[in-house]
Motif scaffolding. Structure first.
Motif: not given
Ligand code: SF4
Ligand code: SF4
Length: 349
Positions: A341, A315, A332-333, A338, A291, A325-329
């Motif tokens: 979680k 992370s 997260s992608r 996912k 990612y 969750d931090d979507t910039s990490n």
């Protein structure tokens, strides 16, 4: 070398060990600690070094294409960078993990020789396509005792193999394996051990029996995995029944996207104990991080600072369920995060 609190108590029987925590080499760090490193003894000594992100094939679902294309991240690790890294840090083992094909690194021979000189164990277990292995490198694999190599060969004929491994040449791969086997005989060496990795698709189930026979003849073990994206060339129920007979297993690896326990124990754990570094020193964390990179470079900065990068620590905290969750990490992608979680099933810190 660090001794954990648990090991110390086990060997000495001393329960009130707190007073000894300040002794050199004593660490209370747990296996999945997301705390910053505080001393060099705590740092990992095993690494995954991505020695080449260039590949000559164009596999249908190449998992590493995304990060390479999004970041124009194509290149190979220079010997001088490898040397500096292993000279500066305590390194005992290196997995030649790669987002491309390791054998396309023109300085691989020097890397292998130097690793041997430094008593560093080398493996290439995360997969090679094996289409192009020069004679010099093939000899070095044997002479310098690379422990394991896993060849990704999803078929037992050019016709089937090339349906997925576009641009690949089945006969060349087999010839390269035979070349290595001849060198193993010449040097009377059991290394490298070689594995035939067979990703099972609807289109290649027909070649599985022949592949197993060929692997036996070549002295290779078999490793079966299902396809990570089940919509592509899917397996039917009949295929699954057939696979169980061929693999002699009721259960077989269902691929990283399905088998959360395996991805947690074999991939996420590497964030803590076998971090991955890309060919130019950028920190990747784990081999499934396709990612983005952490803003830390192990060829420019000292390792402690690199591995204490705040996003990297975040992370670790995310996958151990300690922070949201931090979507910039990068994690997260990831399909694995996912999945964790969704199930509320994180790594046990
Ligand atoms: S051999 Fe590996 S890196 Fe190369 S295209 Fe195929 S999956 Fe991608
Ligand atoms: S969640 Fe994904 S990217 Fe993060 S460590 Fe696990 S496998 Fe790697």
């Amino acid at each position: 070398m660090c001794v954990t609190r648990r090991d110390f108590i086990k060997t000495t029987g001393v329960l009130g060990a707190c007073a000894l925590c300040c002794l050199p080499g004593f660490s209370q760090r747990s296996k999945f600690s997301a705390e910053p490193y505080t001393c060099e003894d705590e740092l990992p000594t095993k690494f995954q070094l991505d020695v080449c992100t260039i590949c000559q094939l164009n596999c249908v679902q190449c998992p590493t294409r995304q990060i390479r294309d999004e970041n124009n991240h194509y290149g190979y690790m220079r010997f001088k960078d490898f040397k500096k890294f292993v000279d500066t840090n305590r390194v005992t083992a290196v997995e030649l993990s790669s987002k491309g094909e390791i054998f396309l690194n023109p300085e691989l021979l020097d890397i292998i020789k130097y690793a041997h000189k430094k008593n560093i164990i080398l493996t290439a277990y995360s997969g090679v396509n094996g289409n192009d292995i020069s004679d010099d490198v093939a000899e070095a694999l044997v002479k310098y005792q690379i422990r394991d190599i896993q060849f990704s060969i999803d078929g037992a004929s050019q016709e089937i193999y090339s349906l997925y491994r576009i641009g690949g040449d089945f006969d060349k791969v087999i010839a390269n394996i035979k070349k290595i086997n001849a060198l193993k005989t010449k040097y009377n060496s059991e290394f490298p051990k070689m594995t035939w990795k067979y990703i099972m698709f609807g289109h290649n189930v027909c070649d599985m029996v022949k592949a197993k026979q060929m692997a036996d003849e070549l002295g290779m073990s078999m490793y079966y995995s299902t396809n990570n994206i089940p919509d592509y060339s899917p397996l039917t129920k009949k295929d699954h029944n057939f696979i169980k007979k061929v693999t002699k297993k009721e259960k077989y690896f269902l691929g990283f996207k399905t088998d959360l326990d395996v991805v947690k124990s074999e991939v996420c754990n590497t964030l803590f104990n076998v971090p991955q570094i890309s060919y130019n020193g950028q920190l990747l964390g784990c081999c499934c991080n396709n990612y983005s990179f952490y803003k830390a470079n192990a060829f420019e900065t000292d390792l402690m600072t690199v591995l204490n990068n705040p996003d990297y620590l975040y992370s670790k905290r995310m996958i151990t369920g300690q922070v949201p969750d931090d979507t910039s990490n990068p994690c997260s992608r990831c399909f694995a995060y996912k999945n964790m979680k969704k199930k509320g099933s994180f790594i046990c810190a």
